[in-house]
Structure formats: C-alpha cells, structure tokens
Design a protein around this motif. Sequence first.
Motif, PDB file in Angstrom:
ATOM      1  N   SER A  49       0.861  -1.181   0.000  1.00 48.25           N
ATOM      2  CA  SER A  49       0.000   0.000   0.000  1.00 48.25           C
ATOM      3  C   SER A  49       0.899   1.234   0.000  1.00 48.25           C
ATOM      4  N   VAL A  50       0.617   2.173  -0.900  1.00 54.84           N
ATOM      5  CA  VAL A  50       1.438   3.370  -1.058  1.00 54.84           C
ATOM      6  C   VAL A  50       0.562   4.606  -0.874  1.00 54.84           C
ATOM      7  N   ALA A  51       1.084   5.584  -0.150  1.00 55.00           N
ATOM      8  CA  ALA A  51       0.421   6.884  -0.006  1.00 55.00           C
ATOM      9  C   ALA A  51       1.454   7.966  -0.281  1.00 55.00           C
ATOM     10  N   VAL A  98      -1.841  17.735  -6.235  1.00 51.03           N
ATOM     11  CA  VAL A  98      -1.959  17.021  -4.964  1.00 51.03           C
ATOM     12  C   VAL A  98      -1.982  18.092  -3.880  1.00 51.03           C
ATOM     13  N   GLY A  99      -3.084  18.177  -3.156  1.00 45.57           N
ATOM     14  CA  GLY A  99      -3.231  19.179  -2.105  1.00 45.57           C
ATOM     15  C   GLY A  99      -2.477  18.798  -0.845  1.00 45.57           C
ATOM     16  N   MET A 100      -2.489  19.712   0.106  1.00 45.99           N
ATOM     17  CA  MET A 100      -1.753  19.510   1.351  1.00 45.99           C
ATOM     18  C   MET A 100      -2.513  18.597   2.315  1.00 45.99           C
ATOM     19  N   GLY A 101      -1.775  17.725   2.974  1.00 48.35           N
ATOM     20  CA  GLY A 101      -2.332  16.941   4.069  1.00 48.35           C
ATOM     21  C   GLY A 101      -2.710  15.523   3.698  1.00 48.35           C
ATOM     22  N   SER A 102      -2.861  14.725   4.739  1.00 45.26           N
ATOM     23  CA  SER A 102      -3.156  13.306   4.540  1.00 45.26           C
ATOM     24  C   SER A 102      -4.519  13.082   3.889  1.00 45.26           C
ATOM     25  N   GLU A 103      -5.461  14.014   4.091  1.00 47.31           N
ATOM     26  CA  GLU A 103      -6.777  13.843   3.474  1.00 47.31           C
ATOM     27  C   GLU A 103      -6.724  13.990   1.952  1.00 47.31           C
ATOM     28  N   HIS A 104      -5.624  14.567   1.422  1.00 50.26           N
ATOM     29  CA  HIS A 104      -5.459  14.725  -0.025  1.00 50.26           C
ATOM     30  C   HIS A 104      -4.397  13.784  -0.586  1.00 50.26           C
ATOM     31  N   ALA A 105      -3.889  12.892   0.254  1.00 50.04           N
ATOM     32  CA  ALA A 105      -2.846  11.959  -0.196  1.00 50.04           C
ATOM     33  C   ALA A 105      -3.375  11.098  -1.342  1.00 50.04           C
TER      34      ALA A 105
END
Length: 128
Positions: A49-51, A98-105
């Motif tokens: 799994s990649v983020a 790609v936006g900032m933060g984990s919610e946009h990962a």
Amino acid sequence: MEAKLKIVAFLLLLCHCSRGNAEYCKLSDLAVTQTVLPGKQVNGYPEYSVAVENRCICTQADVKLACSGFNSSLHVDPFVLQPDGDGKLCTLNGGRPVGMGSEHAVKFDYAWSSKFSFEPVSSTIACS
C-alpha cells in the motif's frame, strides 16, 4: 497588549503567505509511505500500500516518481499511477494537483515480488 501581539503575529503570517509559498516548498515535501499488507498476496506476490502526501501548503502538480521497471499483479488505476513511455518514471494522479495533508494523499496498492522506491523526481509547485 496581548491583542496587539496577536494582531502583529497575524499580519506577519499574512505577509509571509502573500509573498508566495513556492519558495518555501520543495520536492521533498512529497512524502511517500509504503507498507506491505500483512497476509495479503496477489498471484503469490506480496501486496503493498502506497500513499503520497504533500506536506506543503502549496499544491504540487505534474508529480513524477521514480518507478524503473514498475510492474504489478494487481491492477493499478492509470489515473492514479501511470508509467511513462521510458519505463523509468511514473506520473502520479494523472498530473493533477496534490493538495496539502493526509486527506489529499494519493493512494494506491500494487503487488510484486519487491518494493519499488517511488521517490519523487519532479513536480510543479503552485501557490495562489
């Protein structure tokens, strides 16, 4: 007095932001996290799994990742990760920002005999 300090701090922050954050953002603000999914296999290959997370306030578009020889037994959506014609680089998120933060990962899974590095190679930083 405390109110004045808050106002000054706010104005400094506003000034800092209005100068354009592109100078404060770097390719290294793209963080790639990769984990093997325990117990999951596809055609005998371990599943990963990649983020890819952007840790900069500015968006990063046209992100290219090193992915030399990338292959997967698991289908990877080409709008999420697409190997380029040279077989050495992959385009992330269809080139979209790609936006900032984990919610946009940007996240994807793949399965192969070994991990690929997916090291960020280039991006276009855009601040408003």
